[in-house]
Design a protein around this motif. Structure first.
Motif, short mmCIF file in Angstrom:
data_model
loop_
_atom_site.label_atom_id
_atom_site.label_comp_id
_atom_site.label_asym_id
_atom_site.label_seq_id
_atom_site.Cartn_x
_atom_site.Cartn_y
_atom_site.Cartn_z
N ARG A 74 0.83 -1.20 0.00
CA ARG A 74 0.00 0.00 0.00
C ARG A 74 0.87 1.25 0.00
NH1 ARG A 74 -2.48 -2.49 4.72
NH2 ARG A 74 -4.10 -3.83 3.93
N VAL A 75 0.33 2.30 -0.58
CA VAL A 75 0.89 3.64 -0.45
C VAL A 75 -0.25 4.51 0.06
CG1 VAL A 75 1.92 5.62 -1.61
CG2 VAL A 75 2.54 3.31 -2.33
N THR A 76 -0.01 5.12 1.24
CA THR A 76 -1.01 6.01 1.83
C THR A 76 -0.34 7.35 2.10
OG1 THR A 76 -0.50 5.17 4.03
CG2 THR A 76 -2.35 4.14 2.87
N LYS A 77 -1.14 8.33 2.47
CA LYS A 77 -0.62 9.65 2.81
C LYS A 77 -0.74 9.86 4.32
CE LYS A 77 0.00 11.53 -1.37
NZ LYS A 77 1.29 11.94 -1.85
N SER A 78 0.32 10.44 4.92
CA SER A 78 0.27 10.78 6.34
C SER A 78 -0.45 12.11 6.51
CB SER A 78 1.68 10.88 6.91
OG SER A 78 2.32 12.04 6.39
N GLU A 79 -0.57 12.56 7.76
CA GLU A 79 -1.22 13.86 8.02
C GLU A 79 -0.51 14.99 7.29
OE1 GLU A 79 0.53 12.64 11.25
OE2 GLU A 79 -0.85 11.01 10.96
N ASN A 80 0.79 14.87 7.10
CA ASN A 80 1.58 15.91 6.44
C ASN A 80 1.69 15.69 4.93
OD1 ASN A 80 1.99 16.78 9.04
ND2 ASN A 80 3.99 15.82 9.23
N SER A 81 0.82 14.84 4.38
CA SER A 81 0.80 14.50 2.95
C SER A 81 2.10 13.84 2.48
CB SER A 81 0.50 15.74 2.10
OG SER A 81 -0.80 16.20 2.36
N ILE A 82 2.73 13.09 3.38
CA ILE A 82 3.94 12.34 3.04
C ILE A 82 3.53 10.93 2.66
CG2 ILE A 82 6.09 11.38 3.99
CD1 ILE A 82 6.16 13.84 5.86
N ASP A 83 4.12 10.40 1.58
CA ASP A 83 3.84 9.03 1.18
C ASP A 83 4.37 8.06 2.22
OD1 ASP A 83 2.62 9.71 -1.19
OD2 ASP A 83 4.38 9.36 -2.43
N VAL A 84 3.52 7.11 2.62
CA VAL A 84 3.91 6.03 3.52
C VAL A 84 3.70 4.74 2.75
CG1 VAL A 84 3.48 4.86 5.71
CG2 VAL A 84 3.23 7.35 5.57
N PHE A 85 4.78 3.99 2.57
CA PHE A 85 4.73 2.71 1.87
C PHE A 85 4.72 1.61 2.92
CE2 PHE A 85 7.22 -0.81 -0.14
CZ PHE A 85 6.24 -1.19 -1.05
N SER A 86 3.80 0.66 2.78
CA SER A 86 3.74 -0.41 3.76
C SER A 86 3.40 -1.74 3.10
CB SER A 86 2.71 -0.09 4.85
OG SER A 86 1.42 0.04 4.28
N TYR A 87 3.79 -2.80 3.77
CA TYR A 87 3.45 -4.15 3.33
C TYR A 87 3.65 -5.12 4.49
CZ TYR A 87 8.55 -4.62 2.46
OH TYR A 87 9.92 -4.65 2.57
N THR A 88 3.20 -6.35 4.28
CA THR A 88 3.29 -7.39 5.31
C THR A 88 4.32 -8.42 4.89
OG1 THR A 88 0.97 -7.05 5.87
CG2 THR A 88 1.96 -9.13 6.57
N ILE A 89 5.14 -8.83 5.86
CA ILE A 89 6.16 -9.85 5.63
C ILE A 89 5.78 -11.07 6.46
CG2 ILE A 89 8.60 -10.47 5.88
CD1 ILE A 89 9.15 -7.37 5.95
N GLN A 90 5.65 -12.20 5.78
CA GLN A 90 5.42 -13.45 6.50
C GLN A 90 6.73 -14.23 6.48
OE1 GLN A 90 2.63 -14.73 8.22
NE2 GLN A 90 4.26 -16.09 8.87
N THR A 91 7.27 -14.49 7.66
CA THR A 91 8.50 -15.27 7.74
C THR A 91 8.12 -16.74 7.74
OG1 THR A 91 8.53 -15.23 10.15
CG2 THR A 91 9.69 -13.45 9.03
N GLY A 92 8.97 -17.55 7.15
CA GLY A 92 8.67 -18.97 7.03
C GLY A 92 8.54 -19.70 8.35
#
Length: 176
Positions: free
Chosen positions: A68-86
């Motif tokens: 995902r790419v979302t915007k913070s309160e300050n209109s900064i791009d926040v990139f996030s994802y989920t990591i599943q470890t084996g």
């Protein structure tokens, strides 16, 4: 004459098979060597304003999802994802560019790690240092923070992660 004609046909057939096999192998090697290791969906890549740290596609022992790419309160791009470890926890990773204070104010990084992350340890990895902390307002939940490549990276596991697991994870993170 028949023997020679048959022999010539066999040589042509054999040569054709060798050419096809070499061509197929070359195509396979080329396809493998030039495959896209970037796990970020193309539509999200176009929206990013910075180069994030990611785990490349096909990395053994790790699967990633929910980019995902979302915007913070300050209109900064926040990139996030989920990591599943084996073999262990699921880790939610969020990253964004470091604010100017990290470079303008010498003691800002230390204050951030003490006050925000409540740092208690560090783990050195080839991807950068992971600062380990605890979130007092969230039942003392473990948190990993990286301050690398001009980014702030928050690593939030669903359960505590041992230092060697943090090291293994950090070794897989590369700039994309």
């Amino acid at each position: 004459m028949r023997f020679t004609h048959q022999r010539m046909r066999n040589q042509i057939l054999l040569t054709s098979l060798v050419i096809l096999a070499v061509g197929g192998a070359s195509f396979g090697v080329y396809s493998y060597a030039t495959r896209d290791m970037n796990p970020i969906p193309t539509t999200l890549r176009q929206n990013l304003t910075f180069s994030p740290l990611v785990i490349q596609s096909g990395t053994k022992g790790y699967t990633t999802s929910d980019y995902r790419v979302t915007k913070s309160e300050n209109s900064i791009d926040v990139f996030s994802y989920t990591i599943q470890t084996g073999t262990g926890p699921t880790i939610h990773l969020s990253e964004y560019p470091q604010p100017q204070e990290f470079t303008d104010i010498p003691e800002y990084k230390d204050r951030f790690l003490t006050n925000v992350a409540q740092q208690y340890s560090t783990v050195a990895t080839s991807g950068g240092t992971i600062y380990l902390g605890r979130l007092a307002r969230q039942s003392n939940k473990q948190l990993g923070v990286m301050l690398e490549k001009g980014l702030i990276i928050f690593l939030s596991p669903d359960k505590d992660v041992a230092p060697e697991q943090w090291r293994a994870l950090g070794d897989q993170l590369v700039i994309q």
